[in-house]
Design a protein around this motif. Sequence first.
Motif, short mmCIF file in Angstrom:
data_model
loop_
_atom_site.label_atom_id
_atom_site.label_comp_id
_atom_site.label_asym_id
_atom_site.label_seq_id
_atom_site.Cartn_x
_atom_site.Cartn_y
_atom_site.Cartn_z
N ARG A 193 13.37 -27.40 28.90
CA ARG A 193 13.84 -26.19 28.58
C ARG A 193 13.19 -26.26 27.32
N TYR A 194 13.26 -24.80 26.89
CA TYR A 194 13.04 -24.03 25.81
C TYR A 194 13.61 -24.91 25.07
N ALA A 195 12.84 -25.33 23.90
CA ALA A 195 13.68 -25.82 22.24
C ALA A 195 12.58 -24.95 21.16
N ALA A 196 13.60 -24.23 20.64
CA ALA A 196 13.08 -22.89 19.93
C ALA A 196 13.47 -24.02 18.38
N GLY A 197 12.44 -23.21 17.34
CA GLY A 197 12.31 -24.58 16.42
C GLY A 197 13.36 -24.39 15.42
N GLU A 210 15.82 -26.62 -2.32
CA GLU A 210 15.69 -25.37 -1.68
C GLU A 210 14.55 -25.81 -0.24
N SER A 211 15.52 -24.95 0.51
CA SER A 211 15.01 -25.49 1.84
C SER A 211 13.86 -24.26 2.75
N PHE A 212 13.85 -25.37 3.57
CA PHE A 212 12.22 -23.99 4.48
C PHE A 212 12.34 -24.01 5.85
N LYS A 213 11.92 -23.22 6.36
CA LYS A 213 12.21 -23.19 7.84
C LYS A 213 10.45 -23.56 8.73
N LEU A 214 9.84 -24.27 8.64
CA LEU A 214 8.70 -24.71 9.25
C LEU A 214 8.61 -24.97 10.85
N SER A 215 9.19 -24.43 11.61
CA SER A 215 9.48 -25.01 12.96
C SER A 215 9.02 -23.73 13.32
N VAL A 262 10.08 -29.22 10.21
CA VAL A 262 8.81 -29.44 11.10
C VAL A 262 9.49 -28.99 12.82
N ARG A 263 8.25 -28.83 13.67
CA ARG A 263 8.60 -28.93 15.25
C ARG A 263 8.18 -30.24 15.30
N ALA A 264 9.22 -30.59 16.01
CA ALA A 264 8.66 -32.29 16.98
C ALA A 264 8.12 -32.01 18.14
N PHE A 265 7.55 -32.34 19.31
CA PHE A 265 7.45 -32.74 20.50
C PHE A 265 7.25 -34.56 20.76
N GLY A 278 7.16 -37.98 20.91
CA GLY A 278 6.26 -38.95 21.44
C GLY A 278 4.56 -38.00 21.05
N GLU A 279 4.54 -37.24 20.63
CA GLU A 279 3.46 -36.62 20.98
C GLU A 279 2.29 -36.02 19.35
N GLY A 280 3.37 -35.54 19.23
CA GLY A 280 3.27 -35.02 16.92
C GLY A 280 4.02 -34.07 16.47
N VAL A 281 3.96 -33.17 15.15
CA VAL A 281 4.36 -32.47 14.66
C VAL A 281 4.14 -30.89 14.62
N ARG A 282 4.31 -30.30 14.67
CA ARG A 282 3.71 -28.58 14.42
C ARG A 282 4.63 -28.33 13.36
N VAL A 283 3.41 -27.76 11.94
CA VAL A 283 4.16 -27.38 10.78
C VAL A 283 3.40 -25.79 10.79
N SER A 284 4.19 -25.31 10.34
CA SER A 284 3.90 -23.63 10.59
C SER A 284 3.40 -23.83 8.57
N ILE A 285 2.68 -22.35 8.59
CA ILE A 285 2.15 -22.23 7.12
C ILE A 285 3.64 -21.34 6.56
N GLY A 286 4.05 -21.31 5.68
CA GLY A 286 5.31 -21.35 4.94
C GLY A 286 5.42 -21.07 4.04
N GLU A 287 5.83 -20.26 2.62
CA GLU A 287 5.98 -20.60 1.35
C GLU A 287 5.82 -21.04 0.75
N GLU A 288 4.73 -20.50 -0.42
CA GLU A 288 3.52 -21.09 -1.32
C GLU A 288 4.15 -22.96 -1.86
N ALA A 289 5.69 -22.68 -2.20
CA ALA A 289 6.58 -23.80 -2.21
C ALA A 289 7.10 -24.77 -1.32
N ALA A 290 6.84 -24.65 -0.03
CA ALA A 290 7.07 -24.93 1.76
C ALA A 290 6.42 -26.14 0.98
N ASN A 291 4.91 -25.06 1.24
CA ASN A 291 3.44 -25.93 1.63
C ASN A 291 2.82 -26.97 0.38
#
Length: 391
Positions: A36-40, A50-55, A351-354, A356-369
């Motif tokens: 199944r497709y799992a959206a961030g 402040e919360s940030f979506k980097l997924s 963040v986007r977790a896969f 057993g494999e790893g985490v993909r983290v989007s480049i977001g706002e400066e504060a989030a990064n």
Amino acid sequence: MTSIDDAPVDRPGGEPGEEGRGHGVRPRGVLGRLPRYAAGKPPVAVEGLESFKLSSNENPLPPLPAVLDAIAAETAINRYPDPLTTALRTELAGALGVPATDIVTGGGSLGALNQILATFAGQNDFAAPDEVVYAWRSFEAYPISVGLAGALGVQVPLRADGTHDLAAMAAAVTERTRVVLLCTPNNPTGPVLTRGEVVGFLAAVPEDVVVVIDEAYQEFVRRPDAVDGIELYRDHPNVIVLRTFSKAHGLAGLRVGYSVSQDHLTRHLRVSAVPFAVSQVAEHAAVTSLRHLPEVRGRVQGIVDERNRVVEGLRASGWDIPEAEGNFVWLALGEATQEFAARAGEQGLAVRAFAGEGVRVSIGEEAANTRFLGLCREYTPVPPPLGKRTE
């Protein structure tokens, strides 16, 4: 390499025997074999932060002001859009230096991909399914789209550094292969394919195999020798290039994508194209964004600058990460993936977790990064170097 039918997948849920309910109505059997497709996921609210979506690899900036004005000015939504998206294809033709007849639009690059698969891969006339070869891990929609098209997905493992193993992919091509998918930069790991690599690959596969170069993040690429699909498709009749307005242009919510290929392919793609897939609101927004390309490129460069800051910060903290040429970075955390994602969530970062494999983290706002870099500095243990991991 493995076929998607052999790969471990998440099965659709349900109680035992549930498939027999519903007056005997049953879905196609393939649905039980597809992930199944799992959206961030959105971030969880954390008090005092402040919360940030980097997924989801979204552009952290809204569309350009001129684009927002164009969206607001579009009122004829009681009418069907132009099924040929003539205005957009004309504008793209000028921007890319290609004939408008070589462009077929779709609902995002995924919609354009589904049109390609519906046209060239599926259940053939001899009952055996066609094969679609792609690297894995790569874009998680690939196995779903391939399976729904009626084809058999053949997954070729990435190399330890997160790059495509093109030699193994060429070796995986059989007489049943109809399509090969090349994702560059690869989502979720980040590396690009070079022009030389792809030219060599094209020489190694039969000319009747369609090679799709998926370039959803092409605008963020800065590596000088990276492949440019638009340059290649002119000389290679079996190449189809995929691109999107979702990332660099910040139009993910409007779903505008397109493919570029020679006319002997596009004339078939137009048959399978979903009618009215691109709304007039989306088309008007995309055209307006193209007419303000210098501003778009300036925003993209800002994201690239932040990406470079994140990559440098991670490496300074001891993280050995793959080349990052998209708007995201990849942490190959293995079994620590879910723990790290939970830690990020505690700090207001989705963040986007896969697993057993790893985490993909989007480049977001400066504060989030900056907060993400702080988390990575404090997190232990740091994963082993890429070249020392087992594949």
